[in-house]
Write a protein that holds these residues in place. Structure first.
Motif, PDB file in Angstrom:
ATOM      1  N   SER A 119    -103.851 139.758 -14.493  1.00 35.16           N
ATOM      2  CA  SER A 119    -103.509 140.936 -15.293  1.00 35.16           C
ATOM      3  C   SER A 119    -102.037 141.304 -15.131  1.00 35.16           C
ATOM      4  CB  SER A 119    -104.398 142.130 -14.912  1.00 35.16           C
ATOM      5  OG  SER A 119    -104.089 142.620 -13.624  1.00 35.16           O
ATOM      6  N   SER A 120    -101.522 141.162 -13.898  1.00 34.58           N
ATOM      7  CA  SER A 120    -100.130 141.572 -13.670  1.00 34.58           C
ATOM      8  C   SER A 120     -99.183 140.700 -14.488  1.00 34.58           C
ATOM      9  CB  SER A 120     -99.773 141.500 -12.181  1.00 34.58           C
ATOM     10  OG  SER A 120     -99.895 140.190 -11.677  1.00 34.58           O
ATOM     11  N   ALA A 121     -99.397 139.395 -14.462  1.00 34.85           N
ATOM     12  CA  ALA A 121     -98.513 138.488 -15.198  1.00 34.85           C
ATOM     13  C   ALA A 121     -98.581 138.754 -16.702  1.00 34.85           C
ATOM     14  CB  ALA A 121     -98.890 137.034 -14.907  1.00 34.85           C
ATOM     15  N   VAL A 151     -90.040 139.367 -11.664  1.00 27.91           N
ATOM     16  CA  VAL A 151     -90.750 140.635 -11.456  1.00 27.91           C
ATOM     17  C   VAL A 151     -91.875 140.453 -10.438  1.00 27.91           C
ATOM     18  CG1 VAL A 151     -92.205 142.398 -12.529  1.00 27.91           C
ATOM     19  CG2 VAL A 151     -90.197 141.530 -13.754  1.00 27.91           C
ATOM     20  N   GLU A 152     -92.696 139.409 -10.598  1.00 27.32           N
ATOM     21  CA  GLU A 152     -93.812 139.197  -9.662  1.00 27.32           C
ATOM     22  C   GLU A 152     -93.271 138.951  -8.246  1.00 27.32           C
ATOM     23  OE1 GLU A 152     -97.640 139.235 -11.316  1.00 27.32           O
ATOM     24  OE2 GLU A 152     -97.485 137.080 -10.981  1.00 27.32           O
ATOM     25  N   TYR A 153     -92.179 138.202  -8.176  1.00 29.82           N
ATOM     26  CA  TYR A 153     -91.567 137.879  -6.887  1.00 29.82           C
ATOM     27  C   TYR A 153     -91.146 139.167  -6.172  1.00 29.82           C
ATOM     28  CZ  TYR A 153     -88.458 135.467  -3.603  1.00 29.82           C
ATOM     29  OH  TYR A 153     -87.861 134.994  -2.469  1.00 29.82           O
ATOM     30  N   ALA A 163     -96.695 130.253 -11.323  1.00 33.07           N
ATOM     31  CA  ALA A 163     -97.897 129.784 -12.022  1.00 33.07           C
ATOM     32  C   ALA A 163     -98.435 130.799 -13.031  1.00 33.07           C
ATOM     33  CB  ALA A 163     -98.974 129.416 -11.005  1.00 33.07           C
ATOM     34  N   ASP A 164     -98.729 132.013 -12.579  1.00 29.38           N
ATOM     35  CA  ASP A 164     -99.377 132.989 -13.472  1.00 29.38           C
ATOM     36  C   ASP A 164     -98.481 133.335 -14.655  1.00 29.38           C
ATOM     37  OD1 ASP A 164    -101.015 132.963 -11.248  1.00 29.38           O
ATOM     38  OD2 ASP A 164    -101.356 135.117 -11.238  1.00 29.38           O
ATOM     39  N   THR A 165     -97.222 133.570 -14.379  1.00 27.07           N
ATOM     40  CA  THR A 165     -96.309 134.032 -15.422  1.00 27.07           C
ATOM     41  C   THR A 165     -96.004 132.923 -16.436  1.00 27.07           C
ATOM     42  OG1 THR A 165     -94.615 133.727 -13.719  1.00 27.07           O
ATOM     43  CG2 THR A 165     -95.228 135.973 -14.249  1.00 27.07           C
TER      44      THR A 165
HETATM   45 MG   LIG Z   1    -101.251 139.016 -10.329  1.00 30.61          MG
END
Ligand SMILES: [Mg+2]
Ligand SMILES: Nc1ncnc2c1ncn2[C@@H]1O[C@H](COP(=O)(O)OP(=O)(O)OP(=O)(O)O)[C@@H](O)[C@H]1O
Ligand SMILES: C[C@@](O)(CCO)CC(=O)[O-]
Length: 330
Positions: A119-121, A151-153, A163-165
């Motif tokens: 969901s975050s990505a 951003v995730e980092y 991977a997700d992004t």
């Molecule tokens: Mg996530």
């Protein structure tokens, strides 16, 4: 006003190990986060997010400093959401060379939060796409993926893979190994079934736990490398369209993730229910700790078995989504 959407994902193989440079194969699924962005003249950021939980409610805040929800939402959740959306807005301002741009952002997501479906990505990828377009800049899906990774980092305290992004930005099945991100062509039909325990895990914490284990025990580091070997074997099975072998390797991958301490009782219960229903294979997906498992099953039996499993709150089929980030309306 621009509306962009981006898909969530399941991991066929390789979560966690991918953070340390092993390969992984996530697959985008037809559950999307939809983000509407409209520029504001006053430079402020206002975020309106529906369905922050399964029940669905609304959180509003003006910028990170005075984050507060209009209903009783755990503060940590609001802070986390502020973190992702704030950083995505910052990426858009940077890409457009408009450091003072303000936004009204509305998030509508079909992806349960913190449940391993990315969901975050999806929120960050769709948010960066919509906000940059709103400022008149069009980025390629690879550029969006790279900015979303930043951003995730940042939000995951310096511990994240691409991977997700990347998967959410380009769609389909993809292969990630360090900085190398590639779409996988000619993927066979993958009959995914999802089991969801209604819970969530904290990605940052779970990743930190694996890192500690790996530093303390050489055999935990070996386990991470073994996941890498398994992924390479899995890629050959994917290329050959050998679903039975894919299923066996998913079972094996779950065992290794369990050994790394990222499974939970309800995830294990769902995995066992699926295995006993004669599904081809089953494993947790994403960071773990709670949330979702992914099952490979061409029949309805795994879904039926899951629907009778006490730890399972919801089960649904998930089709591979070949579309990555896209504009839905402008
Ligand atoms: Mg996530
Ligand atoms: N609809 C939404 N509105 C606002 N923020 C959201 C929404 N969906 C997700 N988020 C943000 O993403 C966070 C969840 O991200 P997290 O990485 O922990 O889980 P995930 O991405 O769902 O699962 P995984 O990373 O294991 O695949 C939430 O705490 C919130 O900050
Ligand atoms: C656990 C993890 O591998 C996947 C989370 O969906 C973390 C990451 O890749 O950033």
């Amino acid at each position: 006003m621009v509306v962009s959407s981006a898909p969530g994902k399941v991991y066929l193989f390789g979560e966690h190990a991918v953070v340390y440079g092993e390969p992984a194969v996530p697959c985008a699924i037809e559950r999307r986060a939809r983000v509407t962005v409209e520029e504001r003249d006053d430079g402020a950021l206002r975020v309106h997010s529906t369905d922050l939980t399964l029940d669905g409610f609304t959180v509003e805040y003006d910028g990170a400093a005075d984050a507060s929800a209009d209903v009783d939402v755990p503060e940590a959740l609001v802070e986390a959401a502020v973190g992702y959306v704030d950083a995505a807005a910052e990426q858009a301002r940077d890409a457009a060379g408009r450091p003072d741009a303000g936004f009204d952002i509305t998030i509508e997501s079909e992806i349960p939060l913190g449940a391993g479906l990315g969901s975050s990505a999806a929120v960050v990828v769709a948010g960066i796409d919509a906000a940059t377009r709103e400022l008149g800049v069009e980025l390629s899906s690879r550029e969006i993926a790279e900015r979303a990774y930043e951003v995730e980092y940042e939000v995951q305290d310096g511990q994240a893979s691409r991977a997700d992004t990347f998967c959410s930005a380009v769609g389909g099945a993809v292969r990630i190994e360090g900085e190398d991100c590639q779409p996988i062509q000619d993927v066979p039909t993958l009959p995914f079934v999802i089991g969801y325990d209604g819970g969530a895990g904290d990605t940052g914490e779970l990743v930190a736990g694996v890192r500690r284990l790996k530093e303390e025990y050489p055999f935990a580091a070996d386990t991470v490398e073994t996941i890498g070997d398994l992924v390479r074997q899995g890629e050959r099975a994917l290329e050959a369209g050998d679903l039975e072998e894919l299923g066996r390797l998913m079972d094996f991958n779950h065992g290794l993730l369990e050994a790394l301490g990222v499974s939970s009782r309800s995830l294990d219960e769902m995995v066992w229910a699926a295995r006993e229903s004669d599904a081809l294979g089953a494993k947790l997906t994403g960071a773990g700790g709670g949330g979702c498992i992914v099952v490979l099953d061409e029949t309805e039996e795994a879904r039926t078995a899951l629907s009778y499993t006490p730890g399972c709150a919801e089960t649904f089929r998930a089709e591979l989504d070949t579309d990555g980030v896209r504009v839905d309306q402008r």
